[in-house]
Design an enzyme around this catalytic site. Structure first.
Site, PDB file in Angstrom:
ATOM      1  N   LYS A  12       0.860  -1.192   0.000  1.00 56.32           N
ATOM      2  CA  LYS A  12       0.000   0.000   0.000  1.00 56.32           C
ATOM      3  C   LYS A  12       0.888   1.231   0.000  1.00 56.32           C
ATOM      4  O   LYS A  12       1.621   1.482   0.954  1.00 56.32           O
ATOM      5  CB  LYS A  12      -0.923   0.014   1.222  1.00 56.32           C
ATOM      6  CG  LYS A  12      -1.799   1.265   1.264  1.00 56.32           C
ATOM      7  CD  LYS A  12      -2.848   1.214   2.350  1.00 56.32           C
ATOM      8  CE  LYS A  12      -3.650   2.507   2.387  1.00 56.32           C
ATOM      9  NZ  LYS A  12      -4.683   2.485   3.431  1.00 56.32           N
TER      10      LYS A  12
ATOM     11  N   LYS B 125      -2.174  -1.700  -3.713  1.00 55.99           N
ATOM     12  CA  LYS B 125      -3.023  -0.517  -3.684  1.00 55.99           C
ATOM     13  C   LYS B 125      -2.180   0.733  -3.757  1.00 55.99           C
ATOM     14  O   LYS B 125      -1.204   0.796  -3.014  1.00 55.99           O
ATOM     15  CB  LYS B 125      -3.807  -0.551  -2.363  1.00 55.99           C
ATOM     16  CG  LYS B 125      -4.683   0.636  -2.102  1.00 55.99           C
ATOM     17  CD  LYS B 125      -5.309   0.503  -0.732  1.00 55.99           C
ATOM     18  CE  LYS B 125      -6.159   1.729  -0.460  1.00 55.99           C
ATOM     19  NZ  LYS B 125      -6.709   1.709   0.873  1.00 55.99           N
TER      20      LYS B 125
HETATM   21  C1  PBG Z   1      -7.264   3.483   5.486  1.00 59.42           C
HETATM   22  C2  PBG Z   1      -7.717   3.450   4.068  1.00 59.42           C
HETATM   23  C3  PBG Z   1      -7.583   4.467   3.129  1.00 59.42           C
HETATM   24  C4  PBG Z   1      -8.149   3.995   1.946  1.00 59.42           C
HETATM   25  C5  PBG Z   1      -8.651   2.729   2.217  1.00 59.42           C
HETATM   26  N1  PBG Z   1      -8.338   2.404   3.534  1.00 59.42           N
HETATM   27  C6  PBG Z   1      -7.101   5.824   3.305  1.00 59.42           C
HETATM   28  C7  PBG Z   1      -5.656   6.113   3.267  1.00 59.42           C
HETATM   29  O1  PBG Z   1      -4.807   5.220   3.279  1.00 59.42           O
HETATM   30  O2  PBG Z   1      -5.351   7.300   3.264  1.00 59.42           O
HETATM   31  C8  PBG Z   1      -8.224   4.751   0.669  1.00 59.42           C
HETATM   32  C9  PBG Z   1      -9.085   4.122  -0.361  1.00 59.42           C
HETATM   33  C10 PBG Z   1      -9.428   4.986  -1.496  1.00 59.42           C
HETATM   34  O3  PBG Z   1      -8.789   6.026  -1.750  1.00 59.42           O
HETATM   35  O4  PBG Z   1     -10.384   4.628  -2.206  1.00 59.42           O
HETATM   36  N2  PBG Z   1      -8.363   3.216   6.344  1.00 59.42           N
END
Ligand code: PBG
Length: 292
Positions: free
Chosen positions: A163, A215
């Site tokens: 991520k 991601k």
């Molecule tokens: C953290 C989380 C995020 C997203 C999914 N889970 C936010 C981040 O990491 O800032 C982002 C998903 C998206 O942008 O669609 N709870």
């Protein structure tokens, strides 16, 4: 799907046209629609009415995410994999994915204790699969151990392994009313670092993740392919809010063909190696795909 505490009607998210913050009723209806369209599962995010430094709403059995999870498991639990986001950022008043140390930095190991408590709350609410999106080191191992000790051996873990600290999360921050100042670069990966994404996926697999995530999806298709080749568990990809918003905005301007662009984006994520895709177009795309 986003569910907001204390509202009677769904509210639009301006940067994600077509996506809403659900009320409990509209959430139930949307989940039934997803199941009827042939979607495999739903990932739930809670938007609490009150936040604090520890993110207390996250492991409260009466917190919005746990309440909504129980409702969906009851309503569609046999038809859909009901999944829950396991992260503190929606619940903290500072917006970080973990709790903070005295110097303001995110305290990795203190956060793991909060995550284990959150995991138990979600498992007790009936969640089938926990989405570990907080990017703390050791989160998969700590949560697996905590769940097993309480008998939740069948609760699945999706490790958000690769991520990246992406600019494309912007619209999500509106979707959950994020309180974040600054960024998440001390715990999410550097977008320039391909190898670290592979390494994190291997670590999550070794810690017991049932599935690993890459991601964002479209700007990390190379990482997705390499992770698919490196691990022996399913690999999922998350087509995030900014990816959704870009295509919607271009389509709304008449600059691209919306349906073709959405399907091509999903196809490219599958081609790169995703065994499944998290996407805000899930219900609509499933409907299209079943039309043939
Ligand atoms: C953290 C989380 C995020 C997203 C999914 N889970 C936010 C981040 O990491 O800032 C982002 C998903 C998206 O942008 O669609 N709870």
């Amino acid at each position: 799907m986003f569910v907001r505490e204390g509202v009677n009607e769904a509210a639009p998210i301006s940067s994600m046209p077509g996506v809403v913050q659900h009320s409990m009723d509209s959430l139930r209806r949307a989940a039934v629609e997803a199941a009827e369209a042939g979607v495999g599962g739903v990932m739930l995010f809670g938007v609490p009415a009150v936040r604090d430094a520890a993110g207390s709403g996250a492991d409260d059995p009466n917190g919005i995410l746990n309440v909504a999870t129980r409702a969906l498991v009851d309503e569609v639990g046999d038809a859909l994999v009901v999944q829950t986001d396991l992260c503190l950022d929606e619940f903290t008043d500072h917006g970080h994915c973990g709790v903070l140390a005295a110097d303001g930095s995110v305290d990795n190991d203190a956060t793991l204790e909060r995550y284990v408590s959150m995991a138990l709350g979600q498992a007790r609410a009936g969640s089938h699969l926990l989405g570990l999106s907080g990017m703390m080191d050791g989160q998969v191992a700590a949560i697996r151990r905590g769940l097993d000790a309480e008998g939740f051996t069948d609760t699945l873990l999706l490790g958000y392994a690769a991520k990246y600290a992406s600019a494309f999360y912007g619209p999500f921050r509106e979707a959950v009313d994020s309180q974040l100042q600054g960024d998440r670069r001390t715990y999410q990966l550097d977008p320039g670092n391909r190898r670290e994404g592979i390494r994190e996926a291997l670590i999550d697999e070794a810690e017991g993740a049932d599935i690993v995530m890459v991601k964002p999806a479209m700007s990390f298709l190379d990482v997705l392919r390499e992770v698919r080749d490196a691990v022996h568990v399913p690999v999922w990809a998350y087509q995030i809010s900014g990816e959704y918003a870009m295509i919607e905005a271009a389509a709304a301007n008449g600059w691209i063909d919306r349906r073709a662009a959405v399907l091509e984006s999903l196809l490219s994520i599958r081609r790169a190696g995703a065994d499944a895709v998290l996407t805000y177009w899930a219900t609509e795309a499933a409907t299209w795909l079943h039309e043939g």
